[in-house]
Design an enzyme around this catalytic site. Structure first.
Site, mmCIF file in Angstrom:
data_model
loop_
_atom_site.group_PDB
_atom_site.id
_atom_site.type_symbol
_atom_site.label_atom_id
_atom_site.label_comp_id
_atom_site.label_asym_id
_atom_site.label_seq_id
_atom_site.Cartn_x
_atom_site.Cartn_y
_atom_site.Cartn_z
ATOM 1 C CD GLU A 273 70.020 -71.483 -7.426
ATOM 2 O OE1 GLU A 273 70.997 -71.548 -6.657
ATOM 3 O OE2 GLU A 273 69.775 -70.481 -8.134
ATOM 4 C CG HIS B 136 65.900 -68.585 -5.998
ATOM 5 N ND1 HIS B 136 65.266 -68.035 -7.082
ATOM 6 C CD2 HIS B 136 67.031 -69.168 -6.491
ATOM 7 C CE1 HIS B 136 65.986 -68.255 -8.168
ATOM 8 N NE2 HIS B 136 67.059 -68.960 -7.841
ATOM 9 C CG HIS C 292 66.895 -66.932 -12.344
ATOM 10 N ND1 HIS C 292 67.641 -66.013 -11.671
ATOM 11 C CD2 HIS C 292 67.105 -68.105 -11.707
ATOM 12 C CE1 HIS C 292 68.275 -66.609 -10.668
ATOM 13 N NE2 HIS C 292 67.956 -67.876 -10.652
ATOM 14 C CG HIS D 241 66.188 -72.690 -11.328
ATOM 15 N ND1 HIS D 241 65.515 -72.374 -10.173
ATOM 16 C CD2 HIS D 241 67.292 -71.912 -11.344
ATOM 17 C CE1 HIS D 241 66.187 -71.431 -9.534
ATOM 18 N NE2 HIS D 241 67.274 -71.126 -10.201
ATOM 19 C CB CYS E 59 70.912 -65.318 -15.629
ATOM 20 S SG CYS E 59 69.726 -65.548 -14.277
HETATM 21 MN MN MN Z 1 68.618 -69.567 -9.376
#
Ligand code: MN
Length: 133
Positions: free
Chosen positions: A43, A45, A49, A83, A97
Site C-alpha cells: 500500500e 498513503h 510510518h 511498502h 510501527c
Molecule cells: Mn502503511
C-alpha cells in the site's frame, strides 16, 4: 486484534496490537507480527510510518527497493511510497510501527502499478515469496 477487516485488502498471517493511542500524542504505536510466510498489505498513503523491527527477520519493499530487515533495524516509510513487509517461510517477523493518529486511507496498487513494480526482478521475487535474486 485482526490486522485489517477480512477482504478489505490482501494480507496474510499478520496480527496487530495497539500499544499507545493517547489522543494527546497525536500518534499511535502499534506492534505487528507476521507468522512465517506472512505479509502486510502492499500500500501507499500520505501519512508516514516509523518502523523498528523487534523480532525475527525478513524483507521490506520500500518504493522501488527490496531490503533485508532484522531485529533493531529502523525503516522510515515516506508519504506516498509503496511498502510491504514479509516474513521468511521459516521465521516470524515482528515490528513496532509509529503512525499519525489522523491518517488518510491507504491506496492499493492497480494492475498497471503492480506490473510496473514487478518489472524489477527483486520486487517480483519479493511479491511471489521467492528468494530475492
Ligand atoms: Mn502503511
Amino acid at each position: 486484534m485482526p490486522y485489517k477487516e477480512e477482504g478489505s485488502a490482501p494480507f496474510k498471517a499478520i496480527s496487530r496490537q495497539i500499544l499507545f493511542a493517547d489522543p494527546a500524542l497525536k500518534c499511535e504505536l502499534r506492534y505487528f507480527e507476521m507468522a512465517p510466510g506472512g505479509y502486510s498489505t502492499l500500500e501507499r498513503h500520505e501519512h508516514v510510518h516509523a518502523v523498528m523491527i523487534l523480532r525475527g527477520q525478513g524483507h521490506c519493499l520500500l518504493g522501488t527497493e527490496v531490503r533485508p530487515v532484522a531485529a533493531h533495524d529502523l525503516v522510515s516509510v515516506p508519504a506516498m511510497t509503496w511498502h510491504q513487509f514479509r516474513a521468511p517461510p521459516d521465521e516470524p517477523l515482528g515490528f513496532l510501527c509509529m503512525v499519525n493518529a489522523e491518517r488518510d486511507k491507504p491506496q492499493l496498487p492497480n494492475d498497471d502499478k503492480l506490473g510496473r513494480l514487478r518489472a524489477t526482478p527483486q520486487i517480483a521475487a519479493f511479491l511471489d515469496g521467492r528468494p530475492i535474486p
